[in-house]
Motif scaffolding. Structure first.
Motif, short mmCIF file in Angstrom:
data_model
loop_
_atom_site.label_atom_id
_atom_site.label_comp_id
_atom_site.label_asym_id
_atom_site.label_seq_id
_atom_site.Cartn_x
_atom_site.Cartn_y
_atom_site.Cartn_z
N VAL A 112 11.99 26.60 89.87
CA VAL A 112 11.88 25.21 90.36
C VAL A 112 10.71 25.01 91.33
CG1 VAL A 112 14.31 24.60 90.04
CG2 VAL A 112 13.59 25.59 92.23
N LEU A 113 10.15 26.08 91.86
CA LEU A 113 9.03 25.94 92.80
C LEU A 113 7.80 25.44 92.05
CD1 LEU A 113 9.59 29.20 94.89
CD2 LEU A 113 9.41 26.89 95.87
N PRO A 114 6.94 24.68 92.73
CA PRO A 114 5.77 24.12 92.04
C PRO A 114 4.78 25.19 91.56
CG PRO A 114 6.02 23.16 94.24
CD PRO A 114 7.01 24.27 94.14
N GLY A 115 4.10 24.89 90.46
CA GLY A 115 2.98 25.69 89.95
C GLY A 115 3.28 27.16 89.83
N ASP A 116 2.37 27.98 90.35
CA ASP A 116 2.47 29.43 90.19
C ASP A 116 3.21 30.11 91.34
OD1 ASP A 116 0.60 28.84 92.10
OD2 ASP A 116 -0.97 30.16 91.32
N ILE A 117 3.90 29.33 92.15
CA ILE A 117 4.63 29.94 93.28
C ILE A 117 5.89 30.62 92.75
CG2 ILE A 117 5.78 29.50 95.48
CD1 ILE A 117 3.70 27.55 96.11
N LYS A 118 6.01 31.89 93.02
CA LYS A 118 6.99 32.69 92.30
C LYS A 118 7.73 33.72 93.16
CE LYS A 118 6.51 36.11 88.78
NZ LYS A 118 5.48 36.91 88.12
N HIS A 119 7.11 34.19 94.23
CA HIS A 119 7.72 35.26 95.04
C HIS A 119 8.35 34.68 96.31
CE1 HIS A 119 5.65 38.49 92.77
NE2 HIS A 119 4.80 37.51 92.55
N SER A 120 9.55 35.17 96.65
CA SER A 120 10.24 34.68 97.85
C SER A 120 10.57 35.83 98.78
CB SER A 120 11.55 33.99 97.46
OG SER A 120 11.29 32.82 96.73
N PHE A 121 10.43 35.58 100.06
CA PHE A 121 10.92 36.50 101.10
C PHE A 121 12.03 35.74 101.82
CE2 PHE A 121 11.43 38.50 105.12
CZ PHE A 121 10.92 39.78 105.05
N PHE A 122 13.26 36.26 101.76
CA PHE A 122 14.39 35.52 102.33
C PHE A 122 14.63 35.88 103.79
CE2 PHE A 122 15.29 35.48 97.75
CZ PHE A 122 15.35 34.10 97.58
N CYS A 123 14.93 34.84 104.56
CA CYS A 123 15.32 35.04 105.96
C CYS A 123 16.40 34.00 106.29
CB CYS A 123 14.11 34.99 106.88
SG CYS A 123 12.71 34.00 106.32
N CYS A 124 16.56 33.64 107.55
CA CYS A 124 17.77 32.89 107.91
C CYS A 124 17.54 31.49 108.47
CB CYS A 124 18.59 33.67 108.93
SG CYS A 124 19.09 35.28 108.32
N SER A 125 16.35 31.16 108.93
CA SER A 125 16.15 29.83 109.52
C SER A 125 14.77 29.30 109.14
CB SER A 125 16.25 29.90 111.05
OG SER A 125 15.12 30.59 111.55
N GLY A 126 14.58 28.01 109.35
CA GLY A 126 13.28 27.40 109.07
C GLY A 126 12.19 28.02 109.92
N SER A 127 12.51 28.27 111.20
CA SER A 127 11.52 28.87 112.10
C SER A 127 11.07 30.22 111.56
CB SER A 127 12.13 29.10 113.48
OG SER A 127 12.61 27.91 114.02
N LEU B 181 18.71 24.53 101.24
CA LEU B 181 18.86 25.65 100.30
C LEU B 181 20.26 26.26 100.45
CD1 LEU B 181 17.76 27.67 98.21
CD2 LEU B 181 16.72 28.95 100.10
N GLY B 182 20.79 26.30 101.65
CA GLY B 182 22.12 26.89 101.87
C GLY B 182 23.21 25.85 102.04
N ASN B 183 22.82 24.54 102.06
CA ASN B 183 23.79 23.46 102.25
C ASN B 183 24.69 23.71 103.48
OD1 ASN B 183 24.47 20.89 100.93
ND2 ASN B 183 26.52 21.76 100.74
N GLY B 184 24.12 24.38 104.48
CA GLY B 184 24.89 24.68 105.70
C GLY B 184 24.98 26.18 105.99
N MET B 185 24.76 26.99 104.98
CA MET B 185 24.71 28.45 105.19
C MET B 185 23.30 28.82 105.64
SD MET B 185 27.15 30.70 104.31
CE MET B 185 28.79 30.55 103.68
N PRO B 186 23.16 29.78 106.56
CA PRO B 186 21.82 30.09 107.06
C PRO B 186 20.98 30.92 106.08
CG PRO B 186 23.48 31.41 108.18
CD PRO B 186 24.21 30.53 107.22
N ILE B 187 20.15 30.23 105.33
CA ILE B 187 19.22 30.94 104.43
C ILE B 187 17.91 30.17 104.40
CG2 ILE B 187 20.20 29.80 102.36
CD1 ILE B 187 19.41 32.51 100.88
N SER B 188 16.81 30.90 104.37
CA SER B 188 15.48 30.29 104.29
C SER B 188 14.57 31.26 103.55
CB SER B 188 14.93 30.01 105.68
OG SER B 188 14.66 31.23 106.36
N ALA B 189 13.36 30.80 103.25
CA ALA B 189 12.42 31.70 102.56
C ALA B 189 11.00 31.20 102.73
CB ALA B 189 12.76 31.78 101.08
N PHE B 190 10.03 32.13 102.68
CA PHE B 190 8.66 31.70 102.43
C PHE B 190 8.29 32.22 101.05
CE2 PHE B 190 6.64 35.77 103.59
CZ PHE B 190 7.50 36.30 104.55
N CYS B 191 7.57 31.38 100.32
CA CYS B 191 7.36 31.62 98.90
C CYS B 191 5.88 31.46 98.58
CB CYS B 191 8.15 30.61 98.08
SG CYS B 191 9.87 30.40 98.62
#
Ligand code: PMP
Length: 424
Positions: A100-115, A272-282
Motif C-alpha cells: 500500500v505504500l506509494p511507488g517503490d517504497i518497500k522496506h520498513s523498520f518498526f518501532c513504537c511511536s511517531g517520534s 497503523l495500530g489503531n491505538g496499539m503502539p506501533i510505528s515505522a520508517f519506510c
C-alpha cells in the motif's frame, strides 16, 4: 455510585504524580472510561461522538471488534520475543505495508511511536547521504526526541531550551495575508535560498503533507512535486511524515498521494495500530541498503502490535475507509464552508478528506482562541469531542474515526451551528 475516580481526583493525581507539562482539554473535562467505534463514554455514562479520534489514531473506531480479535488472539498465542528470533507477523506486516505504500517504497523498520519513526528516518537520511543537516517547515511537529524536537517548528512543542542547530526552518505553505499559491511559492523560494548557501550539507527535508498540529495547513497540489524536483537536483532526500495523515485519513491511503509524489522516506505511526503502539520508517531498496550497521527496537514489530496492524490494514481495505473519508470529508467541508458564509469568525476552512480545520479569527483579525475554547466546551457539553490546534491554538480540528456515518457529519454541523449562533 460508580467505582470510577472521577475527574477531580484524576486531576489531583495528575498533579501529584505526573508532570505539569501533561495538560488536558476543557474547563470541566470528563473522565473517559469506554469506547465503541465512533463513540466514547464518560464515568457518568454520557456518550460522546468522538471527532478527534485520539489525534488521528483510531481510524477504525474505538475497540473495533475485528481488530480487537486479532490483537487478543495474538496475545494468547505469543506476546513477545524481540527481533533476535524469527516471527511471522512482523514480516507479513512489512509485506502488506509495501503493497500500500506509494511507488517503490518497500522496506520498513518498526518501532513504537511517531517520534521514534521520525528519529529513525532522520538517522537513515544521514547514513545514506553522509550529510548532517536538515530543513524543516515552520509550524511543523515531528516528535519529542532530541532530533525530532529539533526539526519541530511549532514553538509550543520545542520544550528543550538547547535544541540542535543542525536544522534550518523555512516558511510553510501558508500565510494569512497571502494566497495559498503565493505562500507556497515563497516557501519553495526560501528552500532554494537555504540550498544555495549550504545544500551540500543537507541530508533531508522533513515535512508533513498536511500539517496537523500546525493547524491543518494544506499546501496546494503542485507544491510537493516542485519541492521534490528542487531537492533531487541537490541530492537532498524528502522525508514525508505521515504519522497523522496516514491510513485513509485524507481519503487516500497516504496524504502524499494527493500530490502525486513518491518521497524517499515515509514515516507512519498512530492509525497503523489503531491505538496499539506501533510505528515505522519506510523507504526504497536503494536507501534501505545503506542501513547495514546493527540496529533493533526491543518492542518494534512485536507480534501483538504487528498482528493488530495487519488487521487494521485489512479493515481499512475491506470497509472502504479511504472512500468513506473522501465522501464524508467532502460533505463535512461543504457544511463548514456554508457556516463560514454565515459566521465571519470562521476565517478559513481547509484540509482534505476527514482531516479538516476551521481557523477562527476575531473581527480585528487576531486569533480567536477564547472563542475556540468556548466552542469546544459547548460541543463537549452537547456530546461531541472536537480537536484544537494551530500556531495560535485557534483552529478547530475535525479528525473523526473514518467509520463515521453521514448522520454523524450532520450532527456535528448542526451542533457547531448552534455553538456559533450562541457566540456571535
Ligand atoms: N509527527 C506528527 C505529524 C505528529 O502529529 C506527531 C504526534 N502528534 C508525531 C510525529 C509524534 O508522534 P508520537 O507522539 O507518537 O511520538
Amino acid at each position: 455510585m460508580s467505582n470510577y475516580l472521577g475527574p477531580e481526583k484524576i486531576i489531583q493525581k495528575k498533579k501529584d504524580f505526573l508532570f505539569p507539562c501533561s495538560q488536558h482539554f476543557y474547563k470541566k473535562p470528563p473522565q473517559i472510561v469506554g469506547g465503541k467505534m465512533q463513540y466514547l463514554f464518560d464515568s457518568q455514562g454520557i456518550k460522546y461522538l468522538d471527532f478527534f479520534a485520539g489525534v488521528s489514531v483510531v481510524n477504525c473506531g474505538h475497540c473495533n471488534p475485528d481488530i480487537l480479535c486479532a490483537s487478543i488472539e495474538q496475545m494468547k498465542t505469543l506476546d513477545h520475543t524481540s527481533t533476535i528470533y524469527l516471527t511471522e507477523p512482523m514480516v507479513n506486516l512489512a509485506e502488506k505495508l509495501a503493497s500500500v505504500l506509494p511507488g517503490d517504497i518497500k522496506h520498513s523498520f518498526f518501532c513504537c511511536s511517531g517520534s521514534e519513526a521520525n528519529e529513525g528516518a532522520l538517522l537513515l537520511a544521514r547514513i545514506y547521504t553522509g550529510r548532517n543537516e536538515f530543513i524543516s517547515l515552520n509550524n511543523s511537529l515531528h516528535g519529542r526526541t532530541y532530533l525530532t524536537m529539533s526539526v519541530t517548528g511549532l514553538p509550543m512543542w520545542r520544550a528543550d531550551p538547547i535544541l540542535s542547530d543542525c536544522v534550518t526552518f523555512v516558511p510553510n505553505a501558508y500565510n494569512k495575508d497571502k494566497t495559498l499559491d503565493e505562500a507556497a511559492t515563497e516557501s519553495l523560494k526560501a528552500i532554494e535560498v537555504v540550498i544555495a548557501s549550504k545544500g551540500d550539507k543537507i541530508a533531508a527535508l522533513i515535512a508533513e503533507p498536511v500539517q496537523g498540529n500546525g493547524g491543518i495547513i494544506t499546501p496546494p497540489l503542485w507544491y510537493f512535486k516542485k519541492l521534490k524536483t528542487i531537492l533531487e537536483k541537490n541530492g537532498i532526500l524528502l522525508i514525508i511524515d505521515e504519522v497523522q495523515t496516514g491510513f485513509g485519513r485524507t481519503g487516500k491511503m497516504f496524504a502524499i498521494e494527493h500530490y502525486d509524489v513518491v518521497p524517499d522516506i515515509i514515516t507512519v505511526a498512530k492509525a497503523l495500530g489503531n491505538g496499539m503502539p506501533i510505528s515505522a520508517f519506510c523507504t526504497n531498496d536503494k536507501i534501505a541498503a545503506s542501513f547495514t550497521s546493527a540496529s533493533a527496537s526491543t518492542l518494534g514489530g512485536n507480534p501483538v502490535t504487528a498482528s493488530t496492524a495487519i488487521a487494521v490494514l485489512d479493515y481499512i481495505k475491506e470497509n472502504n475507509l479511504c472512500s468513506n473519508a473522501q465522501i464524508l470529508g467532502i460533505k463535512l467541508k461543504k457544511g463548514l464552508l456554508e457556516l463560514k458564509e454565515k459566521y465571519p469568525i470562521i476565517y478559513d476552512v481547509r484540509g482534505i478528506g476527514l482531516m479538516l480545520g476551521i481557523e477562527l479569527l476575531k473581527e480585528n483579525g487576531e486569533p480567536a482562541l477564547e472563542e475556540a475554547d468556548l466552542i469546544l466546551e459547548f460541543l463537549k457539553n452537547e456530546g461531541i469531542l472536537l480537536g484544537k490546534n494551530g500556531l495560535d491554538r485557534n483552529v478547530l480540528a475535525f479528525q473523526p474515526p473514518l467509520i463515521i456515518k453521514e448522520s454523524d457529519v450532520h450532527l456535528v454541523l448542526e451542533k457547531l451551528n448552534l455553538a456559533l449562533s450562541k457566540l456571535c
